[in-house]
Design an enzyme around this catalytic site. Structure first.
Site, mmCIF file in Angstrom:
data_model
loop_
_atom_site.group_PDB
_atom_site.id
_atom_site.type_symbol
_atom_site.label_atom_id
_atom_site.label_comp_id
_atom_site.label_asym_id
_atom_site.label_seq_id
_atom_site.Cartn_x
_atom_site.Cartn_y
_atom_site.Cartn_z
ATOM 1 N N HIS B 129 0.768 -1.282 0.013
ATOM 2 C CA HIS B 129 -0.090 0.034 -0.058
ATOM 3 C C HIS B 129 0.808 1.331 -0.049
ATOM 4 O O HIS B 129 2.095 1.330 0.456
ATOM 5 C CB HIS B 129 -0.795 -0.109 1.224
ATOM 6 C CG HIS B 129 -1.888 0.832 1.345
ATOM 7 N ND1 HIS B 129 -1.814 2.210 1.671
ATOM 8 C CD2 HIS B 129 -2.999 0.753 1.053
ATOM 9 C CE1 HIS B 129 -2.831 3.080 1.860
ATOM 10 N NE2 HIS B 129 -3.646 2.065 1.378
ATOM 11 N N ASP B 206 3.188 -4.592 8.199
ATOM 12 C CA ASP B 206 1.904 -3.997 8.167
ATOM 13 C C ASP B 206 0.663 -4.902 8.093
ATOM 14 O O ASP B 206 0.571 -5.687 7.192
ATOM 15 C CB ASP B 206 1.945 -3.281 6.736
ATOM 16 C CG ASP B 206 0.445 -2.558 6.296
ATOM 17 O OD1 ASP B 206 -0.383 -2.698 7.172
ATOM 18 O OD2 ASP B 206 0.535 -1.776 5.351
ATOM 19 N N LYS B 232 -10.253 -1.468 10.498
ATOM 20 C CA LYS B 232 -10.633 -2.603 9.491
ATOM 21 C C LYS B 232 -10.909 -3.829 10.159
ATOM 22 O O LYS B 232 -11.171 -4.857 9.762
ATOM 23 C CB LYS B 232 -9.288 -3.013 8.947
ATOM 24 C CG LYS B 232 -8.964 -1.736 8.005
ATOM 25 C CD LYS B 232 -8.151 -2.149 6.820
ATOM 26 C CE LYS B 232 -7.174 -0.861 6.101
ATOM 27 N NZ LYS B 232 -7.732 -0.422 4.880
ATOM 28 N N CYS B 370 -4.721 2.475 -3.885
ATOM 29 C CA CYS B 370 -3.533 2.857 -3.202
ATOM 30 C C CYS B 370 -2.454 2.073 -3.303
ATOM 31 O O CYS B 370 -1.638 1.850 -2.351
ATOM 32 C CB CYS B 370 -3.913 3.305 -1.724
ATOM 33 S SG CYS B 370 -5.032 4.573 -1.377
#
Lengths: 140, 412
Positions: B129, B206, B232, B370
């Protein structure tokens, strides 16, 4: 034809459809008959920023009127541009600058007018008016 | 305060009742929310926790002597401990509350400025990302370090042999996502961490896309940094976590100066507070932190194993049904993936598909997600992405398939 009359004509055309699907199909059909920008003019300079899909608009001045050609890689966006061109192309810079865009709301495409919408309709209108303004200042 | 609802077995209809938003209509159709990789919806318990905080014990934390402040501080610190236990983190002070994954990554990237020199190498995966690319590029510009890319194959899997080839004693940092947001690939982070450590590199994972689907054990992973966002995983927006090993958090300088992060301030010199407060300048997102804890309780009450089994069934069903649509191509076909399907249909622009299915009440994501380097890799402008959560149903997938067929008819 004056901008106002063209807008009325488009409103009447869209009033004929009862649901969004038919309206979208009509818009897509309009897109297919749009005067297309020449390949050589599909450059970064004529690309409109703020769209998720690519939109190119090319202006020319002919007999004191602004003539636009355009294209998009997304066909709904192309339909939207085509409707805008039907209204704004072949008009004088003054008429373009004075025109409002309320008709978009009336033909049931209001959702595309949101400034946060990723199709950049607002940026497109702004760009068309910027070209008109540029020609107007050249004429003066 | 209310905590998570108990779910004894996996009953999706019962689970859906926990999410108020799933009752609404969009453009006249029942909402079919398939943009879970962008953000998940929130169960009633999480919404209630925020309302409860502001209605009953809103106060600034850590500094007040009054009872309300104490209650708020207790609730906030309990949330930190919940996060610690959930991720099996050794110490609660290794959990730093941030505004989310992006903030967490920027905090670490900024802190490494003084540990890098020109010629040092940083490895990033080809499927990151932007938020796990740009902060490191900025760090490289500032330090003269070099960013190298771990390539991937056409299925969207990292080329592990090439990764090993890139590692050397020049490698200082490696950062990879646990799960790719654009492709759904679950990366072999155990192996990445182990191999990077062998050359003395520090690893940041991540976990933004992963933590709604699985429950990482951070001590077992032996990872140096792990970052994620609450929103999320059924929690609120604007709050997230940075886990860092104590030795690294102690070494890194503070990211922002302000209140809360100090021990002593004079105009001559300020000494910093210990962990975790050193990295938590200013009044934090208190209700967000508390609700993050509630979201974790909620997910655990359902059970990550059950979530994984059910989401895999959704993924398999959706993949099979989608491939029945002629000219539909799926991007990201890793053997090990989560419930994300990135796709295009023939030459149709993703934006057109997204617009038509939205008119039918279906929320999908379109664009580059993204992750522009991934789109460049496949030489496409973008994809349409459907991402499923445990509250989605097989019926919703059928609705999606019908909508895609309708869109295809209209657009070709």
């Amino acid at each position: 034809m004056e901008i106002k009359d063209i807008q009325e004509e488009i409103i009447e055309e869209f009033a004929f459809f009862d649901d969004w699907m038919q309206r979208y199909e009509h818009m897509i059909a309009i897109g297919k008959s749009m005067p297309i920008i020449e390949e050589k003019n599909k450059t970064e300079d004529y690309l409109i920023k703020g769209c998720q899909s690519k939109v190119w608009v090319y202006p020319e001045i002919k007999d004191g009127k602004v003539v636009f050609t355009a294209d998009s890689d997304a066909i709904i966006t192309k339909g939207i541009v085509a409707i805008l061109l039907r209204v704004f192309s072949n008009q004088t810079p003054d008429d373009i600058l004075q025109a409002d865009t309320k008709f978009i709301d009336e033909i049931g495409l209001k959702e595309h007018l949101s400034p946060t919408r990723a199709n950049g309709l607002v940026s497109m209108i702004k760009q068309l008016k910027m070209y008109a303004l540029a020609y107007k200042s050249q004429q003066n | 305060m209310k905590t998570g609802i108990k779910h004894t077995s996996f009953d999706v209809e019962k689970i859906r009742e926990d999410f108020p938003i799933l009752n609404r209509k969009v453009n006249g159709y029942p909402l079919v929310y398939l943009d879970n990789a962008a953000t998940s919806q929130k169960p009633r318990v999480v919404i209630d926790a925020i309302v409860d905080y502001y209605s009953n014990y809103n106060a600034n934390i850590h500094r007040g002597v009054h009872s309300l402040s104490q209650e708020a501080t207790d609730a906030y610190e309990k949330a930190r401990v919940k996060i610690q236990k959930h991720f099996n983190i050794k110490n609660a002070h290794e959990v730093i509350f941030t505004s989310g994954t992006t903030h967490s990554i920027n905090l670490v990237a900024s802190g490494f400025k003084e540990f890098l020199k020109p010629g040092d190498e940083l490895l990033v995966s080809a499927m990151e990302h932007h938020s796990n690319i740009v902060p490191w590029q900025m760090l490289c510009e500032q330090t003269g370090a070099i960013l190298k890319v771990i390539p991937m194959n056409l299925n969207g899997e990292l080329e592990m042999l090439e990764f090993v080839g890139l590692l050397s004693n020049k490698t200082k940092l490696v950062f990879v996502n646990h799960i790719s947001n654009a492709l759904g690939t679950i990366n072999p982070i155990e192996e990445i961490i182990e191999k990077a450590h062998k050359v003395g590199a520090v690893v940041l994972i991540d976990g933004a896309q992963a933590c709604a689907h699985l429950k990482p054990d951070l001590q077992a992973l032996n990872v140096d940094f792990y970052v994620t966002s609450a929103h999320k995983m059924c929690g609120p927006t604007g709050v997230g976590m940075l886990f860092g090993k104590e030795e690294w958090l102690t070494k890194l300088p503070p990211y922002q100066g302000g209140g809360e992060m100090i021990k002593e301030v004079t105009f001559e010199k300020t000494s910093y507070a210990g962990l975790p407060h050193k990295f938590e300048a200013g009044t934090p997102n208190i209700s967000g932190g508390i609700a993050f804890g509630v979201a974790i309780d909620y997910l655990n009450a359902i059970g990550f194993e059950k979530i994984a089994i059910y989401e895999n069934q959704l993924l398999e069903y959706a993949t099979k049904k989608m491939l029945e649509i002629e000219d539909l191509k799926i991007y990201g076909t890793a053997k090990n993936k989560t419930s994300v399907i990135s796709f295009n249909i023939g030459e149709i622009h993703p934006y057109d598909i997204g617009t038509i299915v939205d008119k039918l009440g279906i929320a999908l994501r379109t664009g580059h997600h993204c992750a522009q380097p991934i789109m460049d890799f496949y030489k496409i402008p973008g994809t349409v992405r459907a991402s499923f959560a445990f509250y989605n149903t097989f019926h919703e997938i059928d609705t999606l398939i019908n909508a895609l067929q309708k869109a295809k008819r209209m657009l070709t």
